[in-house]
Structures are given as structure tokens and as C-alpha cells.
Design a protein around this motif. Structure first.
Motif, PDB file in Angstrom:
ATOM      1  N   LEU A 138      33.531 -19.981  -5.415  1.00 43.18           N
ATOM      2  CA  LEU A 138      34.268 -19.336  -6.654  1.00 43.18           C
ATOM      3  C   LEU A 138      35.724 -19.688  -6.512  1.00 43.18           C
ATOM      4  N   TYR A 139      36.348 -19.560  -5.438  1.00 43.39           N
ATOM      5  CA  TYR A 139      37.737 -20.003  -5.470  1.00 43.39           C
ATOM      6  C   TYR A 139      37.960 -21.401  -5.804  1.00 43.39           C
ATOM      7  N   VAL A 140      37.156 -22.282  -5.187  1.00 43.11           N
ATOM      8  CA  VAL A 140      37.372 -23.821  -5.481  1.00 43.11           C
ATOM      9  C   VAL A 140      37.120 -24.094  -7.142  1.00 43.11           C
ATOM     10  N   LEU A 141      36.068 -23.489  -7.595  1.00 41.29           N
ATOM     11  CA  LEU A 141      35.865 -23.709  -8.915  1.00 41.29           C
ATOM     12  C   LEU A 141      37.028 -23.161  -9.916  1.00 41.29           C
ATOM     13  N   VAL A 142      37.436 -21.997  -9.593  1.00 39.39           N
ATOM     14  CA  VAL A 142      38.505 -21.785 -10.500  1.00 39.39           C
ATOM     15  C   VAL A 142      40.005 -22.226 -10.320  1.00 39.39           C
ATOM     16  N   SER A 143      40.152 -22.557  -9.103  1.00 41.46           N
ATOM     17  CA  SER A 143      41.433 -23.276  -8.923  1.00 41.46           C
ATOM     18  C   SER A 143      41.462 -24.857  -9.322  1.00 41.46           C
ATOM     19  N   SER A 144      40.345 -25.533  -9.202  1.00 41.89           N
ATOM     20  CA  SER A 144      40.125 -26.866  -9.400  1.00 41.89           C
ATOM     21  C   SER A 144      39.977 -27.072 -10.931  1.00 41.89           C
ATOM     22  N   SER A 145      39.428 -26.085 -11.584  1.00 40.04           N
ATOM     23  CA  SER A 145      39.147 -26.275 -13.043  1.00 40.04           C
ATOM     24  C   SER A 145      40.086 -25.602 -14.060  1.00 40.04           C
ATOM     25  N   GLY A 146      40.423 -24.242 -13.305  1.00 41.87           N
ATOM     26  CA  GLY A 146      41.298 -23.291 -14.356  1.00 41.87           C
ATOM     27  C   GLY A 146      40.466 -22.488 -15.029  1.00 41.87           C
ATOM     28  N   HIS A 147      38.947 -22.770 -14.883  1.00 37.13           N
ATOM     29  CA  HIS A 147      38.039 -21.812 -15.609  1.00 37.13           C
ATOM     30  C   HIS A 147      37.987 -20.376 -15.245  1.00 37.13           C
ATOM     31  N   GLU A 177      29.432 -13.301 -15.707  1.00 38.83           N
ATOM     32  CA  GLU A 177      29.064 -14.804 -15.116  1.00 38.83           C
ATOM     33  C   GLU A 177      29.136 -14.599 -13.674  1.00 38.83           C
ATOM     34  N   VAL A 178      30.492 -13.951 -13.131  1.00 38.30           N
ATOM     35  CA  VAL A 178      30.408 -13.792 -11.612  1.00 38.30           C
ATOM     36  C   VAL A 178      29.292 -13.256 -10.876  1.00 38.30           C
ATOM     37  N   PHE A 179      28.896 -12.199 -11.501  1.00 36.70           N
ATOM     38  CA  PHE A 179      27.610 -11.361 -10.995  1.00 36.70           C
ATOM     39  C   PHE A 179      26.247 -12.183 -11.129  1.00 36.70           C
ATOM     40  N   LEU A 180      26.348 -12.941 -12.221  1.00 39.45           N
ATOM     41  CA  LEU A 180      25.231 -13.931 -12.082  1.00 39.45           C
ATOM     42  C   LEU A 180      24.973 -14.908 -11.198  1.00 39.45           C
ATOM     43  N   THR A 181      26.177 -15.414 -11.066  1.00 37.13           N
ATOM     44  CA  THR A 181      26.223 -16.764 -10.205  1.00 37.13           C
ATOM     45  C   THR A 181      25.870 -16.148  -8.706  1.00 37.13           C
ATOM     46  N   PHE A 182      26.231 -14.872  -8.429  1.00 39.10           N
ATOM     47  CA  PHE A 182      25.842 -14.425  -7.029  1.00 39.10           C
ATOM     48  C   PHE A 182      24.410 -14.145  -6.817  1.00 39.10           C
ATOM     49  N   ILE A 183      23.843 -13.537  -7.871  1.00 39.71           N
ATOM     50  CA  ILE A 183      22.423 -13.239  -7.813  1.00 39.71           C
ATOM     51  C   ILE A 183      21.479 -14.796  -7.712  1.00 39.71           C
TER      52      ILE A 183
END
Length: 339
Positions: free
Chosen positions: A93-102, A108-114
Motif C-alpha cells: 500500500l505504501y509503495v503504491l501510494v508513494s510511487s504513483s501518488g494514487h 478500495e483499501v478494504f477491498l484490496t485487503f480482503i
């Protein structure tokens, strides 16, 4: 009866196969007869999960369904699976947000976890949770009659495959549902009660072998989910035969350095799986890593195996060390409070 090291060795081979599976392209995989070995990694791993857990239940002589679903047991199972996954998920999650700024929304966060995070094999996280929580039911069923349990899981698996195909179930949903693997798990449960080779299964193994060959080398298109055409109920006697063969040839000792290394890899297989998931996912946000795909397949496979095993085993021991210290600290605090 102590720990069966043969299961650790087979789990080690299975996790190395997963890394190889994600390293090779389909054409090369077929050229090395991959459908008969590395492509069977997940079915083998799930069969071993069924076998291992039932052996554990038998050692503890547990037959009470209430015990299996007590809050204490549920917490133990969730902790074992979700703590290492949550660490990986937060990192991704950290890499995705920091690299793309998304900016991710809460939903969306909850769905990616489950859904198991990102990367090849991410479906396995919600899948293994279903398996672990469903296994006690298969175990108690098998305690009454192992063969009836096996026939029942085959019928359930077969019916699910037909339903998924004729209802046009999307792959995004199909891949998460453990019913597509219930027969191979049932074979693992059956093996715990009936460890010797059943000669009647020779017919099933032959059918599975012919089926896998027809799908991968002769263009056969059965009525199954196309993305998993050789990992389904029709093929599962083949990984069963592989495990039976492995258990009959491997020794339940770890006297050599190679055996000790394989034992460690087997013990750390879940952490290695999570590591390879992140490793191969990293090829997307970091284009420089794609350079590795320019290497010959064997060199690429060696690099991938080496890196995934090193980081995966390190992850396993670091988590074990940290949570061991946390446990000791909590015990000391509880003693001080009691005194």
C-alpha cells in the motif's frame, strides 16, 4: 508422533515451483513439461495443508466442533495467517501510494485487503483462510467415513465447476472460492486417514494425466474456467499421486545441510509465498526490474528463486523473533500485575 519433515520438504518443493511458475512464460513452461510438475504447486500445497492439519487434529485427539470454532482457536488461526500478510499488504500500500501518488478510498483499501493485496497468487490469501476454517468440517466428516467424505468433496467440486462454467462466473470471483479446490483438500484429509496408495486411484491418476496432457498439448477445451483448465477436479488425482510418490521416497530426517535448508524453506513457505507475491508485483511499479526478463529462462529462474527464498526466510525469522519478544514482554507484564 513428531513433526513429519517429509511434508516440509514437499512444501519447499511446492513453493520453489510457485516461483518458477511465475518466472516462465507459457511456451517455455510447456517445453519443460511444467503442467506435470510446477503447475501443480498450489494443488500440492493445499493437499499438504489438509494432510498436515488433520494430522495435528489427530495428535491432539480433537473431535469437538465447538473447540474448532472457539474464539481462542479462531484468533490463533487468524494471527498465524493475517499478521505476515498485513505486514506485506501495508508495505504494498505504501509503495503504491508513494510511487504513483494514487489516493485510495477507504472502500478500495478494504477491498484490496480482503482480496489478498497485489501480485501473482494474491487470491491465495482469502482462499487459504476459507480452507483453514472449513477443514474441521471435512475432518469430522472423514472421521465417520473417509471414502464418503472423498466422494462428497468430488461431487461438490464437480458441481461447482459446472455451475461456474455455465453461469459464466467471472475469473475475478472464481479464483477466490475454495470450492474449486475442495476435492484436492479432501484428498489430503483422506490421506491422513488412509496414507497408503489406493489401487483404485490408479484409474483416477491415469485420467488426470490424460486430461492434463489433452488440455496443454492437444488443444482440448473442457467445460471449465479457461484460466485454470488444468487445475480443477478432473486433474487432482495427479498431484495426489505426486505427493504419495514424494512421501514414499523422502526420509523423515534432516541430517544433511541440504535437508536442513529444505526443512527451513518448507517451514517458511507461507512467508516465501508472500515475498514472491511482492517480488513479482514489483516488476510493474519499477520498470528497471523488468530488465531481468531479458535474461535466459534458467538464469532468470535462479535469480528469482535465490532472491525470493533469501528474503522470504528472513521475513519468517524476523517476524518470529519480533513476536517472540512481544510475547515474552506481555508475559512479564502479566506476572508483574499478578504479583
Amino acid at each position: 508422533m513428531g513433526r513429519d519433515l517429509r511434508i516440509d520438504y514437499l512444501k519447499a518443493m511446492a513453493i520453489i515451483s510457485v516461483i518458477l511458475l511465475h518466472s516462465f512464460k507459457t511456451d517455455y513452461e510447456n517445453s519443460i513439461l511444467g503442467p506435470y510438475h510446477i503447475l501443480q504447486a498450489v494443488p500440492v500445497f493445499l493437499l499438504l495443508t489438509g494432510l498436515n492439519l488433520v494430522n495435528s487434529f489427530e495428535r491432539k485427539k480433537i473431535t469437538n466442533l465447538i473447540y474448532f470454532y472457539s474464539l481462542d482457536q479462531i484468533a490463533k488461526r487468524l494471527k498465524r495467517l493475517l499478521i505476515p500478510f498485513t505486514i506485506v499488504w501495508i508495505f504494498q500500500l505504501y509503495v503504491l501510494v508513494s510511487s504513483s501518488g494514487h489516493v485510495l478510498k477507504i472502500k478500495e483499501v478494504f477491498l484490496t485487503f480482503i482480496q489478498g493485496g497485489w501480485g501473482p497468487g494474491s487470491y491465495f490469501i482469502p482462499l487459504i483462510l476459507q480452507v483453514v476454517f472449513g477443514l474441521p468440517l471435512l475432518y469430522l466428516w472423514a472421521k465417520r467415513n473417509p471414502m464418503n467424505m472423498l466422494i462428497g468433496t468430488f461431487i461438490i467440486n464437480f458441481a461447482f465447476e459446472l455451475y461456474a462454467y455455465y453461469s459464466y462466473m467471472p475469473n475475478e470471483i472464481y479464483r477466490f472460492i475454495f470450492l474449486r479446490y475442495i476435492f484436492i483438500i479432501g484428498l489430503g484429509v483422506y490421506m491422513a486417514f488412509k496414507p497408503n496408495w489406493n489401487k483404485w486411484f490408479e484409474i483416477g491418476t491415469f485420467v488426470s494425466l490424460v486430461y492434463i496432457t489433452a488440455v496443454h498439448y492437444y488443444g482440448f477445451k473442457p467445460a471449465v474456467q479457461p484460466n485454470w483448465s488444468s487445475q480443477n477436479v478432473y486433474a487432482y488425482f495427479w498431484p495426489y499421486a505426486l505427493v504419495i510418490f514424494g512421501l514414499s521416497r523422502l526420509k523423515n530426517t534432516a541430517s544433511s545441510i541440504a535437508a536442513k535448508v529444505m526443512k527451513t524453506i518448507g517451514e517458511a513457505s507461507y512467508h516465501i509465498f508472500l515475498t514472491q507475491m511482492v517480488y513479482f508485483w514489483a516488476f510493474q511499479p519499477f520498470p528497471t526490474m523488468r530488465i531481468l526478463y531479458g535474461y535466459p529462462p534458467t538464469k532468470l529462474a535462479f535469480i528469482n528463486i535465490f532472491l525470493c527464498l533469501i528474503f522470504g526466510v528472513a521475513f519468517y525469522y524476523i517476524e518470529k523473533l519480533l513476536f517472540g519478544k512481544i510475547k515474552i514482554i506481555s508475559l512479564l507484564k502479566s506476572k508483574k500485575t499478578a504479583s
